[in-house]
Scaffold this motif. Structure first.
Motif, short mmCIF file in Angstrom:
data_model
loop_
_atom_site.label_atom_id
_atom_site.label_comp_id
_atom_site.label_asym_id
_atom_site.label_seq_id
_atom_site.Cartn_x
_atom_site.Cartn_y
_atom_site.Cartn_z
N ARG A 1 0.84 -1.20 0.00
CA ARG A 1 0.00 0.00 0.00
C ARG A 1 0.87 1.25 0.00
N SER B 1 -6.44 -0.15 12.39
CA SER B 1 -7.64 -0.95 12.55
C SER B 1 -7.76 -2.00 11.45
N GLU B 2 -6.98 -1.87 10.39
CA GLU B 2 -7.05 -2.88 9.34
C GLU B 2 -5.82 -3.79 9.37
N ARG C 1 -10.09 7.53 7.90
CA ARG C 1 -9.09 7.11 6.94
C ARG C 1 -9.76 6.77 5.62
N ARG D 1 -10.04 4.75 1.93
CA ARG D 1 -9.77 3.38 1.49
C ARG D 1 -8.76 3.43 0.36
N SER E 1 -9.53 -4.67 15.37
CA SER E 1 -10.92 -4.28 15.08
C SER E 1 -11.81 -5.46 14.75
N ASP F 1 -12.71 2.19 13.95
CA ASP F 1 -12.46 1.24 12.87
C ASP F 1 -12.22 1.96 11.57
N ALA G 1 -10.38 -3.23 3.72
CA ALA G 1 -10.86 -2.15 4.58
C ALA G 1 -12.37 -2.22 4.75
N ASP G 2 -13.07 -2.75 3.74
CA ASP G 2 -14.53 -2.85 3.85
C ASP G 2 -14.94 -3.87 4.90
N ILE H 1 -13.57 -4.42 7.65
CA ILE H 1 -13.54 -3.73 8.94
C ILE H 1 -14.78 -2.86 9.09
#
Lengths: 343, 374, 164
Positions: free
Chosen positions: A163, A239-240, A312, A314, B21, B124, B356-357, B359
């Motif tokens: 990323r 968080s990811e 944040r 995506r 998360s 999150d 990311a989705d 989460i």
């Protein structure tokens, strides 16, 4: 550096009797040490400031104990703690790359400090391609990030590394294009020349001119993405991806990533200050370098402010912002700047 | 998005049970193709604490602390469901004061629970500040609860045949004070988070649960209402005298994208907090006189019978199936968990999204693993 | 095209609004309590550490029966007839000598169910919350005055359900 050599010659007796090599080498060493001190000191302050800013924005107090007044020594204590921690390298990691990655990231940030014009003569080396040098060297960090992501042998770290690569490469383009809008009227890539072009009144600063005003925001957003700050912090999105590319790092190696992040924050803010905010120019009651650091720190504060306000993006939205929003605007600005220069 | 053209090698990513998360100890097995998730397999059971077996070993009042610990975010609502079920089993009708107190506490806890849900959802998505603002407010509710019954999280407040404590002096004024200062906080939260463009982009087009999907998977609570179905047990099957209160059932409207998206579910929760504020005000206004505990035998011994009772917790429809064999100990307590049913829908709605989705979706369905694993 | 610019404008506008809010919070009073130096006053109903005033305990064992996690261990023996009569604070005659009254606070679930049936109100939950210890054994609070002859029952053998 020439200035430093002059000072040394004037102040230190018998300096000009030293061998020629030493006469050149000593100022270099001194300048490097100064830079290193700055690179270590500024993150210390910035990390503490970030903690306090974030805490107060969230109605907390933040560090309050270490060192007495508002926990000013918290970062130092943390640094000592990180130094003392066990150095863990995952069993399946690529050991060489794993060890090298933090250094590469840190070196990238450090090397860029040499062309920052802190004052009229406070610049390690006024390269005539200073802007280009910064743009090039600050992207070196991404190599380190990919190295870290790959060497950790961790899927989250790999995700983070990939990323980061995609993000930094994409945002480099609008940023450099926006910087061109400053370079065109100045006619030089040298950092000092750009600052000098903004001398005189405050309204000579490039931020107060129509084309470069927009360019400033593009540079600000682009560099924000390059240093992986919210809302563009997807490489380390906790968080990811848990912690992204430095998931597996601990102790001093982690501290290097951390230092590099804050050094880079200051670096890009200093770049924006040089290009748009008149560099070290300011009212005379404060010396130039102080103005320069104050302005850069103000931008760092805005970066923090954004971080503690925004969610944040995506990955695909991040790319959207770069390629479909910032890039077209940057092109238009370059065209406008070029047209203005022709007229 | 035409992802097929870019399909590449797949990688299995193990998300959880230790992950920031996954809301506790949920483990997700993601089959990812780059950033795109091809398949999601949820693995549960990491927080299994044998609730149902425990319930067969302790007497009727002794089950209540275990009920509290199922959905530890909304203990008041969980124990309320059990207490109502046992009262139904015993054919016991509690007085108006108890009912009102129960409504009052259930709604306060609903706000606390939704605050946590909304706050962690913000985190999150990457925004840290709303999270702590929500926690600041939640803390005030917990302070009220501590004042009321001495515990901050696991209250053991709703008993069979009453509540454990009457409200202390000054509780009413303090609650009103909280309500007054909490209302602007919701408006601030809307500005800071709900209508933030980045937040909208991240959530308003993601994790769409269609009406049919929601109904076929027995999705309940705010998740169901997020899909536009106005079903609320407080309205449809009133208990504790909810039918005498005046409140609305907020539903998702799909203002910023398809109906049933993460944002709709999130926003239903925000609106429900407002409705709960109204309910608390009404409860405080009426608060009749009375004894807070009905006179029941100290050792509860319902007649041989079985009963199913369901209530609306902040997470949806929580059902208790209690079987009595006439003894002191329940023969069986079976729980229908709202989070479990909605988690079963996760693979269907997460497939084809990005990492990311996932989460964003997990945060928006607001699961508490303590309740799923029990 | 119109939407494109509208999106950009909306992003900037909402970001500025958010920044205004966080900027305001920068100057509002923090709600942090500086814990060890400042301590909050707990309400009187606070349910923290259990305490048993053993002088008033009549050894009825109702708390043991009420505990859903079986964290109270109690053994009693009959007091001899010739011993002087003892009374609890509320006048209840004490007929049993409590030789063991142990509460394992590491098992306690703070549900408060044990204190309600207590006939002499000698078992209470106190607002004392700072009782962290180094070793798990230190969580076993012994309230009985006389040390039992045999070592205290260590393992809580689950009582058969039928016994109750």
């Amino acid at each position: 550096m020439e200035y430093l050599r002059e000072v040394l010659t004037r102040q230190v007796g018998g300096y000009d009797q030293l061998p020629e090599v030493l006469q050149i080498f000593l100022p270099m060493l001194l300048a490097c040490l100064l830079c290193l001190g700055l690179v270590a000191l500024i993150p210390l302050i910035a990390i503490w400031a970030e903690r306090k800013v974030s805490a107060h924005m969230q109605d907390r107090l933040g560090p309050m104990r270490v060192g007495g007044w508002h926990g000013w020594a918290q970062t130092i204590a943390d640094g000592v703690k990180l130094l003392l921690k066990e150095d863990i390298i995952p069993a399946q990691a690529d050991r060489l790359l794993f060890k090298l990655a933090p250094l590469v990231v840190f070196a990238g940030g450090f090397a860029a400090f040499v062309v920052l014009p802190f004052g009229e003569s406070f610049i390690v080396s006024d390269l005539n391609i200073g802007v280009l040098y910064i743009a090039a060297i600050s992207s070196l960090g991404v190599v380190g990030i990919i190295m870290a992501g790959w060497a950790s042998n961790n899927k989250y770290a790999l995700f983070g590394g990939m990323r980061a690569a995609a993000q930094i490469v994409s945002y480099e383009i609008p940023t450099v294009l926006a910087i061109l809008t400053v370079v065109i009227p100045v006619g030089s890539l040298s950092m000092q020349e750009i600052v000098k072009a903004q001398s005189g009144s405050v309204f000579n600063w490039f931020i107060f001119q129509p084309v470069t005003f927009l360019a400033f925001w593009i540079v600000f957003l682009g560099t924000l993405a390059e240093v992986n700050r919210t809302p563009f912090d997807i490489p380390e999105a906790e968080s990811e991806l848990v912690a992204g590319y430095h998931t597996e790092y601990s102790g001093m190696r982690f501290a290097f990533f951390f230092l590099a992040e804050y050094a880079n924050m200051f670096l890009v803010s200093a770049l924006a200050t040089t290009l748009f905010l008149g560099g070290w120019h300011g009212p005379g009651f404060l010396p130039g370098p102080v103005w320069f650091i104050l302005k850069a720190m103000a931008l760092v504060f805005v970066q923090m402010w954004l971080r503690w306000t925004l969610p944040r993006l995506r990955v695909d939205q991040l790319m959207h912002v770069s390629w479909k929003v910032l890039l077209p605007i940057a092109f238009v600005l370059v065209l406008a700047a070029g047209t203005l220069a022709l007229i | 998005m035409q992802v097929e053209a870019y399909a590449g090698e797949e990688m299995v990513l193990n998300m959880g049970p230790q992950h920031p998360s996954t809301h506790g100890v949920l483990r997700l097995e993601l089959e990812t193709d780059g950033e795109i998730v091809r398949n999601v397999i949820p693995h549960i059971g990491y927080l299994h604490r044998c609730f149902e077996k425990h319930a067969e070993k302790v007497d009727y009042p002794g089950v209540i602390p275990f009920c509290d610990r199922m959905d530890y975010i909304a203990s008041m609502n969980n124990s309320l469901g059990y207490a109502l079920a046992v009262e139904k089993l015993m054919d016991l009708e509690v007085n108006e004061r108890v009912k009102t107190l129960r409504v009052l506490m259930a709604e306060l806890n609903r706000i606390a629970s939704h605050l946590l849900s909304v706050g962690t959802y913000a985190m999150d998505i990457g925004s840290f500040t709303p999270f702590l603002h929500c926690f600041r407010e939640r803390e005030k509710i917990l302070d009220l609860f501590e004042w009321l019954c001495g515990a901050r999280l696991l209250y053991n407040y709703n008993w069979v045949g009453g509540v454990s404590h009457d409200i202390p002096d000054g509780f009413e004024a303090k609650t009103r004070e909280f309500l007054g200062q909490f209302e602007p906080v919701i408006a601030e939260l809307d500005k800071l988070l709900s209508y933030n463009k980045i937040f909208l982009e991240r959530t308003a087009n993601v994790g769409i649960i269609s009406e049919e999907q929601a109904l076929s998977h027995n999705v309940t609570g705010p998740n169901l209402r997020g899909s536009g179905i106005a079903w609320d047990l407080r309205r449809e099957e009133p208990y504790c005298g909810y039918d005498t209160y005046d409140f609305e059932v907020p539903v998702g409207l799909g203002e910023y994208g398809p109906l049933g998206s993460c944002w709709d579910r999130y926003y239903v929760r925000v609106r429900e907090m407002e409705q709960s504020l109204g309910l608390i005000r009404q409860a405080l206004d009426r608060l009749p006189e009375g004894d807070v505990q009905e006179h029941i035998p100290r050792r509860v011994r319902p007649a041989k019978n079985e009963v199913y009772d369901r209530t609306e917790t902040p997470r949806g429809e929580l059902g208790y199936y209690v079987v009595s064999d006439g003894g002191l100990i329940p023969f069986r307590v079976k729980v229908k968990s709202p989070c479990f049913t909605v988690l079963s829908l996760l693979p269907a709605i997460a497939r084809g999204g990005m990492v990311a989705d996932i989460i964003a979706i997990i945060g928006s369905i607001d699961i508490v693993m303590g309740e799923i694993d029990r | 095209m119109k939407r494109y610019f509208k999106d950009i404008f909306q992003s900037i506008w909402t970001v500025l609004q958010g920044m205004k809010i966080t900027g305001n919070h920068l100057f509002t009073r923090s709600c942090t309590l500086q814990y060890p130096s400042v301590k909050w006053e707990l309400p009187e109903r606070s349910r923290m550490r259990l305490f048993n005033k053993i002088e008033d305990c009549i050894g009825c064992g109702q708390c043991v029966r009420a505990c859903p996690v079986d964290c109270i261990y109690m053994t009693t023996e009959k007091r001899a007839k010739q011993e002087p009569p003892l009374f609890a604070a509320d006048g209840t005659p004490i007929k049993l000598r409590v030789t063991q009254f142990d509460i394992d606070m590491s098992l306690c679930c703070y549900c408060n169910l044990c204190t309600y049936p207590c006939p002499t109100h000698c078992l209470v939950m106190t607002p004392e919350y700072e009782f962290a210890v180094q070793s798990k054994q230190d969580f076993l609070y012994r309230f009985a005055k006389e040390e039992p002859q045999a070592p205290p029952k260590p393992a809580p053998t689950p009582r058969p359900a039928a016994a109750r």
